[in-house]
Design a protein around this motif. Structure first.
Motif, PDB file in Angstrom:
ATOM      1  N   ASP A 100      37.059  40.652  44.502  1.00 17.71           N
ATOM      2  CA  ASP A 100      36.237  39.448  44.387  1.00 17.71           C
ATOM      3  C   ASP A 100      36.495  38.852  43.004  1.00 17.71           C
ATOM      4  O   ASP A 100      35.944  39.296  41.999  1.00 17.71           O
ATOM      5  N   PHE A 101      37.356  37.841  42.971  1.00 15.81           N
ATOM      6  CA  PHE A 101      37.742  37.260  41.687  1.00 15.81           C
ATOM      7  C   PHE A 101      36.591  36.498  41.033  1.00 15.81           C
ATOM      8  O   PHE A 101      36.501  36.441  39.806  1.00 15.81           O
ATOM      9  N   ASP A 102      35.715  35.924  41.849  1.00 15.05           N
ATOM     10  CA  ASP A 102      34.588  35.176  41.292  1.00 15.05           C
ATOM     11  C   ASP A 102      33.589  36.104  40.604  1.00 15.05           C
ATOM     12  O   ASP A 102      33.084  35.797  39.515  1.00 15.05           O
ATOM     13  N   GLN A 103      33.314  37.240  41.233  1.00 19.75           N
ATOM     14  CA  GLN A 103      32.355  38.194  40.677  1.00 19.75           C
ATOM     15  C   GLN A 103      33.022  39.241  39.779  1.00 19.75           C
ATOM     16  O   GLN A 103      32.343  40.105  39.231  1.00 19.75           O
ATOM     17  N   ARG A 104      34.345  39.177  39.668  1.00 17.33           N
ATOM     18  CA  ARG A 104      35.107  40.126  38.842  1.00 17.33           C
ATOM     19  C   ARG A 104      34.775  41.569  39.243  1.00 17.33           C
ATOM     20  O   ARG A 104      34.380  42.397  38.425  1.00 17.33           O
ATOM     21  N   ALA A 105      34.961  41.839  40.542  1.00 17.96           N
ATOM     22  CA  ALA A 105      34.671  43.171  41.079  1.00 17.96           C
ATOM     23  C   ALA A 105      35.728  43.533  42.111  1.00 17.96           C
ATOM     24  O   ALA A 105      36.278  42.660  42.799  1.00 17.96           O
ATOM     25  N   ALA A 106      36.031  44.819  42.212  1.00 15.08           N
ATOM     26  CA  ALA A 106      37.003  45.321  43.185  1.00 15.08           C
ATOM     27  C   ALA A 106      36.353  46.418  44.020  1.00 15.08           C
ATOM     28  O   ALA A 106      35.780  47.355  43.466  1.00 15.08           O
ATOM     29  N   ASN A 137      45.237  60.420  30.166  1.00 12.57           N
ATOM     30  CA  ASN A 137      44.477  61.418  30.923  1.00 12.57           C
ATOM     31  C   ASN A 137      44.865  61.372  32.396  1.00 12.57           C
ATOM     32  O   ASN A 137      44.687  60.358  33.073  1.00 12.57           O
ATOM     33  N   LEU A 138      45.384  62.476  32.908  1.00  7.29           N
ATOM     34  CA  LEU A 138      45.905  62.516  34.274  1.00  7.29           C
ATOM     35  C   LEU A 138      44.829  62.334  35.335  1.00  7.29           C
ATOM     36  O   LEU A 138      45.111  61.841  36.428  1.00  7.29           O
ATOM     37  N   PHE A 139      43.602  62.731  35.038  1.00  4.45           N
ATOM     38  CA  PHE A 139      42.531  62.549  36.015  1.00  4.45           C
ATOM     39  C   PHE A 139      42.312  61.063  36.316  1.00  4.45           C
ATOM     40  O   PHE A 139      41.851  60.707  37.396  1.00  4.45           O
ATOM     41  N   ASN A 140      42.639  60.208  35.361  1.00  2.00           N
ATOM     42  CA  ASN A 140      42.347  58.779  35.474  1.00  2.00           C
ATOM     43  C   ASN A 140      43.519  57.978  36.033  1.00  2.00           C
ATOM     44  O   ASN A 140      43.427  56.760  36.155  1.00  2.00           O
ATOM     45  N   LEU A 141      44.624  58.632  36.368  1.00  2.00           N
ATOM     46  CA  LEU A 141      45.822  57.937  36.840  1.00  2.00           C
ATOM     47  C   LEU A 141      46.051  58.171  38.332  1.00  2.00           C
ATOM     48  O   LEU A 141      45.817  59.274  38.834  1.00  2.00           O
ATOM     49  N   TYR A 142      46.518  57.120  39.012  1.00  2.00           N
ATOM     50  CA  TYR A 142      46.824  57.243  40.436  1.00  2.00           C
ATOM     51  C   TYR A 142      47.850  56.181  40.811  1.00  2.00           C
ATOM     52  O   TYR A 142      47.730  55.020  40.389  1.00  2.00           O
ATOM     53  N   PRO A 143      48.868  56.534  41.611  1.00  2.00           N
ATOM     54  CA  PRO A 143      49.823  55.518  42.077  1.00  2.00           C
ATOM     55  C   PRO A 143      49.111  54.496  42.957  1.00  2.00           C
ATOM     56  O   PRO A 143      48.236  54.850  43.753  1.00  2.00           O
ATOM     57  N   SER A 144      49.480  53.235  42.814  1.00  2.00           N
ATOM     58  CA  SER A 144      48.835  52.194  43.610  1.00  2.00           C
ATOM     59  C   SER A 144      49.809  51.060  43.869  1.00  2.00           C
ATOM     60  O   SER A 144      50.821  50.913  43.179  1.00  2.00           O
ATOM     61  N   VAL A 145      49.506  50.250  44.881  1.00  2.00           N
ATOM     62  CA  VAL A 145      50.291  49.047  45.158  1.00  2.00           C
ATOM     63  C   VAL A 145      50.213  48.133  43.942  1.00  2.00           C
ATOM     64  O   VAL A 145      49.122  47.810  43.460  1.00  2.00           O
ATOM     65  N   GLY A 146      51.355  47.709  43.442  1.00  2.00           N
ATOM     66  CA  GLY A 146      51.394  46.946  42.200  1.00  2.00           C
ATOM     67  C   GLY A 146      50.553  45.687  42.222  1.00  2.00           C
ATOM     68  O   GLY A 146      49.824  45.398  41.271  1.00  2.00           O
ATOM     69  N   GLU A 147      50.630  44.910  43.310  1.00  2.00           N
ATOM     70  CA  GLU A 147      49.881  43.655  43.346  1.00  2.00           C
ATOM     71  C   GLU A 147      48.374  43.907  43.334  1.00  2.00           C
ATOM     72  O   GLU A 147      47.626  43.184  42.654  1.00  2.00           O
ATOM     73  N   VAL A 148      47.923  44.917  44.078  1.00  2.00           N
ATOM     74  CA  VAL A 148      46.492  45.205  44.109  1.00  2.00           C
ATOM     75  C   VAL A 148      46.035  45.707  42.746  1.00  2.00           C
ATOM     76  O   VAL A 148      44.960  45.347  42.255  1.00  2.00           O
ATOM     77  N   ASN A 149      46.864  46.515  42.118  1.00  2.00           N
ATOM     78  CA  ASN A 149      46.567  46.988  40.766  1.00  2.00           C
ATOM     79  C   ASN A 149      46.409  45.804  39.816  1.00  2.00           C
ATOM     80  O   ASN A 149      45.470  45.748  39.013  1.00  2.00           O
ATOM     81  N   GLY A 150      47.321  44.846  39.912  1.00  2.00           N
ATOM     82  CA  GLY A 150      47.255  43.675  39.045  1.00  2.00           C
ATOM     83  C   GLY A 150      46.041  42.814  39.333  1.00  2.00           C
ATOM     84  O   GLY A 150      45.390  42.318  38.417  1.00  2.00           O
ATOM     85  N   ASP A 151      45.722  42.633  40.624  1.00  2.00           N
ATOM     86  CA  ASP A 151      44.555  41.821  40.983  1.00  2.00           C
ATOM     87  C   ASP A 151      43.259  42.485  40.546  1.00  2.00           C
ATOM     88  O   ASP A 151      42.307  41.801  40.151  1.00  2.00           O
ATOM     89  N   ARG A 152      43.207  43.806  40.623  1.00  2.00           N
ATOM     90  CA  ARG A 152      41.996  44.520  40.184  1.00  2.00           C
ATOM     91  C   ARG A 152      41.763  44.291  38.698  1.00  2.00           C
ATOM     92  O   ARG A 152      40.632  44.250  38.220  1.00  2.00           O
ATOM     93  N   SER A 153      42.853  44.182  37.939  1.00  2.00           N
ATOM     94  CA  SER A 153      42.777  43.907  36.500  1.00  2.00           C
ATOM     95  C   SER A 153      41.861  44.915  35.812  1.00  2.00           C
ATOM     96  O   SER A 153      41.990  46.116  36.015  1.00  2.00           O
ATOM     97  N   ASN A 154      40.911  44.409  35.012  1.00  2.00           N
ATOM     98  CA  ASN A 154      39.960  45.306  34.340  1.00  2.00           C
ATOM     99  C   ASN A 154      38.568  45.183  34.953  1.00  2.00           C
ATOM    100  O   ASN A 154      37.570  45.485  34.315  1.00  2.00           O
ATOM    101  N   TYR A 155      38.514  44.742  36.217  1.00  2.00           N
ATOM    102  CA  TYR A 155      37.224  44.579  36.882  1.00  2.00           C
ATOM    103  C   TYR A 155      36.573  45.931  37.155  1.00  2.00           C
ATOM    104  O   TYR A 155      37.260  46.915  37.446  1.00  2.00           O
ATOM    105  N   ASN A 156      35.264  45.966  37.105  1.00  2.00           N
ATOM    106  CA  ASN A 156      34.521  47.141  37.550  1.00  2.00           C
ATOM    107  C   ASN A 156      34.637  47.265  39.066  1.00  2.00           C
ATOM    108  O   ASN A 156      34.886  46.282  39.770  1.00  2.00           O
ATOM    109  N   TYR A 157      34.434  48.481  39.567  1.00  2.00           N
ATOM    110  CA  TYR A 157      34.323  48.647  41.001  1.00  2.00           C
ATOM    111  C   TYR A 157      32.975  48.092  41.448  1.00  2.00           C
ATOM    112  O   TYR A 157      31.966  48.242  40.748  1.00  2.00           O
ATOM    113  N   GLY A 158      32.970  47.441  42.599  1.00  2.00           N
ATOM    114  CA  GLY A 158      31.741  46.852  43.108  1.00  2.00           C
ATOM    115  C   GLY A 158      31.900  46.520  44.575  1.00  2.00           C
ATOM    116  O   GLY A 158      32.926  46.827  45.200  1.00  2.00           O
TER     117      GLY A 158
END
Length: 322
Positions: free
Chosen positions: A161-167, A123-144
């Motif tokens: 926030d790796f401890d709280q699993r939030a980006a 789904n194109l609405f859900n895709l966006y170019p991003s910095v690779g490292e930040v994309n990887g660090d965000r992982s599958n975390y919820n936004y917070g």
């Protein structure tokens, strides 16, 4: 004159009938997203998703980040920080984990067996170019909120926030990611926590739709065949919002639809009520040979004329059928 010609050419590409249908795979979606949505944005003022960096396109859909344009510094992975990646604003894990196919075999199984998952992934609405490292660090975390986290990527304002699993993304995209999340959860009948709803509703209100977000919506709508109603204002997310599920049944690739249609024509229709689907699990049961046929709650029952019809609607046969 050259700039005018380039602008006109890009506009023609955007509305080209050849791209009137949604992409059917993630790989296809990345190429189309580059060519028809973000091609002229690599050097634009808005930049990529998380840091606002400019980038240079490389290959079919890749890119190389201009770190100086946004003051980016790698946290740990310099090589990954130098490239763009395609971020799923709502992670594949988040929407996949709510599909039966994911429980049966993870992402690869969903790609192979579930047309609705493939539609979500592409789904194109859900895709966006991003910095690779930040994309990887965000992982599958919820936004917070990550207010207690110090800057991690130079001048880039996104924090993880790796401890709280939030980006927490930069302010400039908080409204965009909120409205994209509303769209995905609404279109595919996903479940969102009360806490997540409250945060995203706050971002939606605090950061209204920008001119670029409107333009992005128009470009994607010309390919997908519909807009994000939370961008156009046709829908508004409120606490307790009842999701619609527009894409749960219709999200079947043209090829799959043709195959299913041929199968329906080539095989006799099953007796009425002999194929029973569960709208929650998207699994169907047969009256003969499937123990679960009598166990589907009345409110979740969906009847199909044939197995082919059920499969075309994104359902799969129960694994315990004989």
């Amino acid at each position: 004159m050259k700039k005018l010609f380039a602008a006109l050419s890009f506009a023609l590409l955007i509305i080209s009938p050849a791209f009137a249908n949604p992409p059917s795979t993630f790989s296809e979606a990345k190429v189309i997203a580059k060519q028809k949505v973000y091609l002229d944005q690599a050097s634009g003022a808005f930049g990529e998703l998380y840091c606002g960096c400019k980038w240079t396109w490389v290959g079919k859909s890749g890119g190389r980040i201009d770190a100086e344009s946004c003051g980016l510094k790698a946290r740990k992975q310099e090589t990954r920080a130098e490239r763009t990646e395609w971020e799923h604003i709502v992670p594949a894990w988040t929407f996949g984990n709510q599909r039966q196919c994911w429980q049966a075999g993870g992402r690869e199984h969903c790609v192979d067996e579930d047309p609705v998952f493939r539609a979500m992934e592409a789904n194109l609405f859900n895709l966006y170019p991003s910095v690779g490292e930040v994309n990887g660090d965000r992982s599958n975390y919820n936004y917070g909120m990550a207010s207690g986290v110090a800057p991690q990527y130079g001048q880039c304002k996104t924090r993880v926030d790796f401890d709280q699993r939030a980006a927490e993304p930069r302010d400039e995209v908080k409204g965009l990611v909120a409205r994209t999340t509303f769209y995905m959860f609404d279109r595919y009948k996903l479940n969102m926590s009360r806490q997540q709803q409250q945060l995203l509703m706050a971002w939606d209100k605090q950061y209204p739709v920008s001119a670029w977000e409107k333009e992005r919506d128009k470009r994607i709508a010309s390919i997908m065949g519909h807009s994000n109603p939370f961008v156009t204002g046709d829908r508004h997310w409120i606490q307790g919002y009842k999701v619609v599920g527009d894409g749960v049944v219709s999200a079947v690739s043209p090829k799959a639809s043709r195959v299913a249609s041929k199968a329906v024509l080539d095989s006799p229709a099953a007796p009425a009520g002999s194929v029973l689907g569960n709208r929650n699990s998207h699994v169907y049961h047969l009256a003969a040979g499937c123990p679960g046929y009598t166990q589907v709650a009345a409110k979740n029952q969906v009847s199909f004329a044939s197995e082919s019809e059920a499969q075309a609607a994104g359902y799969r046969r129960a694994g315990n059928c004989k």
